[in-house]
Every structure is written in C-alpha cells, then in structure tokens.
Design a protein around this motif. Structure first.
Motif: not given
Length: 157
Positions: A43, A47, A49-50, A140
C-alpha cells in the motif's frame, strides 16, 4: 530464441512539459508457488492504494539495484533483480501542499528469495501476495496493470 516483449501502452503525462517529468524505478516482486506466479503489492503511505515498490534514482546504484532497494525498504523482500526493464508506467505523485508531479517508473522484475517481518517501512505499509490477474485489477495505473498481467517469468526467463 529471444524472450517475447510485453506490449507497452501509451503513457499519459497530462499537461506536464518534457522537463517536468521525473523518473523512478519500480520493483515487480514475484515468486512461483506450485508453478503459479504470485506478485507482491504494497500500500502507498498516503492514500493506502495498492502499488508496486518504487522510488527515486540512487547515486552509485543501477536502476535495477535501486528497484531492489525499494523492494527491501517498502516490502521487506530481497531477491534477484533482472537488469532488463519490463516496461514503464506513468502516474502523478501527490504531495500534500504542492502540485502533483508527473512521473514515469521503469519496472524491473525481482524474484523474491526472502521475506522479512522487520523492514524499514513495515509499520507504514501493508503487503499482499496475489495472482497476476488480481494484482492487475488492484493497481490504478493501466500501463502497470498491463505489465503485471502480461508478466510471466516462466516464459520470459
């Protein structure tokens, strides 16, 4: 016979000019488990996120060695880094009080030999081993997703 190449998707830098883009080096950490390829994602600190481990160029280190250092610092893994990049992806690095910074990250495969429980950013990130298909869906950046999905060390190496 030469290794098949991973197709590169077009990169996107938004409105950044040619001198506004920064280079980073990324690690696609992988292992083979029962002849299945697994990819390690972490992560982001901000944020959550991955992402794949990545960071800035380091004095005195090759791009592949820089990627391996990031893999250790962000994911706690050590292994053999391939010196040939798999591809690159673009993204915007966000800073709290500044404009986003356009970045391009060169991706290097790292076959993980050891995973540590104590490493520099252990308390700041989570990590997860997943299939290539699942990893591609978790990140993303479309170019990174394509690199992950198309990566197969059983064919490339």
């Amino acid at each position: 016979m030469s290794a098949p190449l991973i197709k590169q998707l077009p990169l996107s830098f938004g409105t950044a000019g040619k001198t506004d883009v920064r280079t980073q080096f990324a690690a696609l950490c992988y292992r083979l488990k029962k002849d299945k390829v697994q990819v390690l994602l972490v992560t982001s600190r901000g944020s959550g996120r991955w992402i794949v481990p990545k960071g800035w160029p380091m004095d005195g280190k090759t791009p592949a060695d820089s990627a391996a250092t990031e893999a250790w610092e962000e994911a706690g893994v050590t292994g053999k880094a391939d010196t040939r990049p798999l591809g690159m992806f673009s993204y915007s690095k966000t800073y709290e009080d500044e404009d986003d910074l356009a970045c391009v990250a060169m991706v290097y495969a790292i076959r993980v030999k050891k995973t540590a429980s104590d490493y520099p950013e252990a308390k700041q990130r989570r990590r997860k081993w997943v299939s290539r298909k699942k990893a591609a869906g978790m990140v993303d950046e479309p170019e990174l997703a394509r690199i992950i999905r198309d990566f197969d060390p059983r064919v490339l190496y």
